[in-house]
Structure formats: C-alpha cells, structure tokens
Motif scaffolding. Structure first.
Motif, mmCIF file in Angstrom:
data_model
loop_
_atom_site.group_PDB
_atom_site.id
_atom_site.type_symbol
_atom_site.label_atom_id
_atom_site.label_comp_id
_atom_site.label_asym_id
_atom_site.label_seq_id
_atom_site.Cartn_x
_atom_site.Cartn_y
_atom_site.Cartn_z
ATOM 1 N N GLU A 1 0.806 -1.210 0.000
ATOM 2 C CA GLU A 1 0.000 0.000 0.000
ATOM 3 C C GLU A 1 0.844 1.267 0.000
ATOM 4 O OE1 GLU A 1 -3.862 -0.263 2.280
ATOM 5 O OE2 GLU A 1 -2.979 1.558 3.114
ATOM 6 N N GLY A 2 0.469 2.168 -0.880
ATOM 7 C CA GLY A 2 1.099 3.488 -0.900
ATOM 8 C C GLY A 2 2.519 3.506 -1.416
ATOM 9 N N ARG A 3 2.989 2.394 -1.981
ATOM 10 C CA ARG A 3 4.366 2.339 -2.459
ATOM 11 C C ARG A 3 4.481 2.941 -3.856
ATOM 12 N NH1 ARG A 3 8.141 0.952 1.508
ATOM 13 N NH2 ARG A 3 7.276 -0.683 2.817
#
Lengths: 304, 304
Positions: free
Chosen positions: B7-9
């Motif tokens: 997530e959010g990478r």
C-alpha cells in the motif's frame, strides 16, 4: 551444476538470450511483459514422500502458467530459483529441474535463467513471463453486474487427491495426479480474453475464495448456483468412499489452478467453459444466494 | 499482509499493472525484456545479527540491479518472493520489504508483484526486469584480443567489511556498509554499453573468478595489472589493521557487485571506469602474466 541442468534443453524462438549470462533476454513483442512469481516450500506446499521431485517441478510451473493465463496472456519464459540443502541428492535436484524444464517445454517455453543456492529447506521459486499479444490484460476488477460467471478446468480434484494421500492411498490415480501435478487449462486464458472476458482469476485458493477476490476488486456480488458448479462423477465417487463432500471440495479446495472468469453474456462464453453463476450489484460471494457454510473464511489452507 | 506491504508504495510509469492481480504488466518498450533472479538465504548470504532486515532487502536488490546493469540494461521492475517462518516478527518482515521497496524506489522502479510463503528459513528471492533501450545486450562472450579491461565500483570492500564484522567490530562504517548494503554502480552498465563495451559482468564472485567467466565465454586470455587494479586507501588501512591483504580482497572478494567490462580501446572507456588489464589470445585469467596465488579456485566462497 547450472551448466549440467541447462545443457541441451529446449529454448524457443522468443528466448533471445538464454541461461549462462548475468541475465536473460526474452522477446516481448507487444512492448509489454506479464510477470508473476510463485514459490513452493518443502513441507508446506509439497512433500517428497507424496510427490516425486519431477512432480514438484511440474506443479511449480503449473501454478505460474495459470497465473499468466488468468491475465489472458500466453507464457513466454520461466526463471527458476532453487534453494536446497547441500545434502540434497543429485536425483532430487535433477528431478526438480527436469520437472520444471519438461513442463516448460510442454508449454513451448524455456527456462531462461535462475540460480541455485544453499538452504535448510527446499524452496522452488519460479518466475513466469508472458505476452498479452496486443490485448488488454484481463484483471480481477472488470466484473460488472449482469455478467455471467464461468469456470474452466477441474474443481476440487486437488483437494480430493490430498484427501486420498492423507489416508495413505495412492488411487484413484487421476485425483492423486491432480494434486501432484495439476494441469491447468492455461490455453483457455487467452481464449477467454479473446472472447471478451471482463475479469479472470486462477483458482489457487479455492473457487469461493478466489471469486471473493474478484468480487472485492470489481465491487460486485457474485452468486454461484450449486447445481451448475461442475462436480465430476469421479469426485463424487471419491467423496463417497472417503466421506467427503464433493461440492465443498469443488467450492473450497485449493491448488486446482482452474480458471474462473466473468463474461458479458452466456453467448460470449467459449466452449470448455461452464457457466455456474452470475454477477450482481452488491458485495461478497454466495452460493444459491446464501453465504456458503456460514463459517468464517471459506479459503483454502495448505496442509500444515 | 501483501496489501499492507504494497500500500502506498512508489510505482513508476512503466508499471502498467502493479501488485494485486494474478500477475503484473510491465512496459518493455523495445520489444524485449531482460530478466534475472537472485536469491539470498538466511545463514548463507546474510545474518540478522550482522544486518538489519532493511539492509538485507537492499542487498538483495543490489545484486539484481547489478546483473541487469551487466547486460547494459536499465532496470524496469522487481518481483519479490519472501519465504519465512511463521514466527518471523512483523518488524523483520516489514524491514525486509521496506529495504526492497526503498532500494527499488532509489532505482526508479517498483516492486510489481511477488508472494509470501511459510518456510523454516528466511529466503528472499528477487526477480529483476530491465530494458536494453534498443541496444544489443552486452554478454560475457564478446571480449576480443586487444581489448582493454576496466572496472567500475568498489573492489574488495565487501570482503573487508565481512572481515571487520567477523572480528566483532562495527567500523570502519564504510566497509561494513559495503558488505551489508553494497551500492552497485548500476547506472554505469548502460553507459558502458553505449560506449561500446564488448563484454561485461557483475563481480559477485570476485573479480578474478568473474573475469574467468568472461575469458571462458569469450575464449580469450585476460591479464590484469596488479598496480592498476584499484585498491582504495581505506581498504589498505583495514587490511593493515586486521592483517589482511588488500590486493587479495580486491581480486577475490565477492559480493561487491562492481562491474567489469572490456572495451575496444582505452579511448572508449567511460569516466568512472578504471582500466586495469588487457585481453589477449589464449585462455584463463592472470595477474601480471602470472597465475594468481597458485592455488586452485580463486573464487569467492560464502562464509558458511
């Protein structure tokens, strides 16, 4: 060892540079490459007293080919990372590698690279590359209310095979083979994509669990019809002999590597696929409009 | 867990479809993809009492980026397979994954897929994909008599760092960091390719051993000049403190992930590269026209 394992092996046209250099080069004709990795661990995903090393290699490839197929792609190459104890016999090593190579050759692709390292446990990690042949990828998120759900391949056979092996039996051979060396219908993936599949997934965790991934990603509700889910006669026979439930195996058994997909209409569903449900507005997966079994996670757990 | 890790990478433009589906889709603009896999095993390639989990993740990426660079390619994506015991702490898992992601982001690429499986030992297997940007791959087999040999990156620093750690020390920090988190000069690979490098290799096994691979594949003799092989002052200092030989470290220490290449002439060698030998007719690798050390295999052995 790598020289010994790679020598004289099949490499197709799309292998532009095979094993033996710092990296391989593989054709990606439409300017994109599909890539996935799948890892099998001894004692978790396979046991060498239940499966020959060749079978483990084949199974590792099957899981990967199925993932590539589930995108609507055709496989183009494999990479193999083999971690094993220094005490591993040459027979086991060669068997594992041969299983991988033979399964790759069956699919018309080569093992283009990889490595072998020392480890306490045997870990077989395979990366598969694939080509979308110019098409869009079929993802998990494209199912729409009104679509029909269809499956291709054997459902529950691997679970039945494992139940057989657990009892110490070696037959029915077809069930045991489905567990040891599943033969996913990976050619059906690109066929479904060409036919307009709106979403697709490989049933590695079990049909209900995997359709749950599709329902979540597509923000839809999927309802299966229990009388339409394909339950083979052989599966019923084994279930009756062992006291299992064939429909439960078909719905929740993992590692079949069958394909499940959604299509805009029944007319679009290719032959070899069986329509067994529909997509509605809402969320979650049901069987005959009811939650299956009522228990928590319907998903597959590996035997350990 | 995969959701939490992904997530959010960062995902760059060439990640056409990232984690979360059956497979990823990555751009391969020139119709070819470079692919390589590298696996690190706990207790063989790393120790969590010597390296933080983040450092192990970074090191695994470094080895892969260097392999891609050695073909003259730029990296485009990584896939991560993480096998670890069920008892592995969230800190270790998150640390490993963060190390991989951060190193990928530093290189401008994303982790586009992977899997996490249960295993008795931690096994980190990374597949790197790359683009040749329309160029031919620089292989190990293109060195020709009359070429010059040049290297780019630190030589012997990882071996020196390991010697320091073995003595229970934690400094000099630069040496220890070179062992824990080598920073291969991977941008120098494509630069060398553009400059006309005739062969190239990543020095993962040690300079002599790796040039041996080039000599064998190219059917040539490579002679290094001991006074030209770059031996850093810091390497001499550590060697003198620990009683090691800095030239031996530079020639035979592994895991530096420096690059060694051959060029048609000194004029072709890009800045940042150091000329340290020449290619002749014949076979094998020598230092000052002599066989190094006289012992058998000059190659690197992992510490176990």
């Amino acid at each position: 060892m790598i020289d010994r394992l790679t020598e004289g092996r099949f490499q197709p046209e799309q292998t532009l540079l095979g094993p033996g250099d710092d990296a391989a080069v593989v054709a990606a004709p439409d300017g994109r490459v599909v890539a996935t990795v799948d890892t099998l661990v001894e004692g978790v995903h396979f046991r060498l007293d239940w499966s020959a090393p060749e079978q483990v290699g084949q199974k590792a490839v099957a899981a990967n080919l199925s993932d590539v197929a589930a995108m609507g792609a055709v496989p183009t190459a494999l990479l193999l990372s083999l971690a094993c104890p220094g005490t591993t016999s040459t027979e086991v090593l060669d068997g594992l590698a041969s299983g991988v190579w033979d399964a790759a050759a069956d699919a018309g692709i080569g093992v283009v690279g990889g490595d072998t390292v020392s480890s306490d446990t045997i870990v077989v990690s395979i990366t598969a590359l694939g080509s979308l042949e110019g098409r869009e990828a079929v993802t998990r998120s494209g199912a729409r209310a009104g679509d029909v759900v269809a499956v291709c391949g054997k459902l529950g056979w691997s679970a039945a095979g494992m139940a057989v092996l657990r009892r110490g039996f070696r037959s029915p051979v077809a069930m045991v083979a489905a567990h040891r060396t599943p033969r996913p219908p990976w050619r059906a993936g690109p066929v479904a994509a060409r036919a307009g599949a709106t979403s697709m997934i490989d049933t590695s965790d079990g049909l209900l669990a995997d359709l749950g991934h599709v329902a979540r990603a597509s923000r839809v509700h999927i309802d299966l019809s229990s009388r339409l889910v394909p339950v083979a006669d052989k599966l019923r026979d084994v279930a009756s002999a062992l006291g299992g439930d064939p429909l439960t195996w078909a719905l929740t058994g993992g590692e079949d590597h069958a394909l499940a997909a959604t299509f805009p209409s029944e007319d679009a569903v290719p032959s070899d696929w069986v329509v067994c449900g529909e997509v509605r507005s809402g969320a979650g997966v049901t069987v005959d409009a009811d939650r299956w079994g009522g228990a928590g996670d319907p998903g597959w757990r590996h035997w350990r």
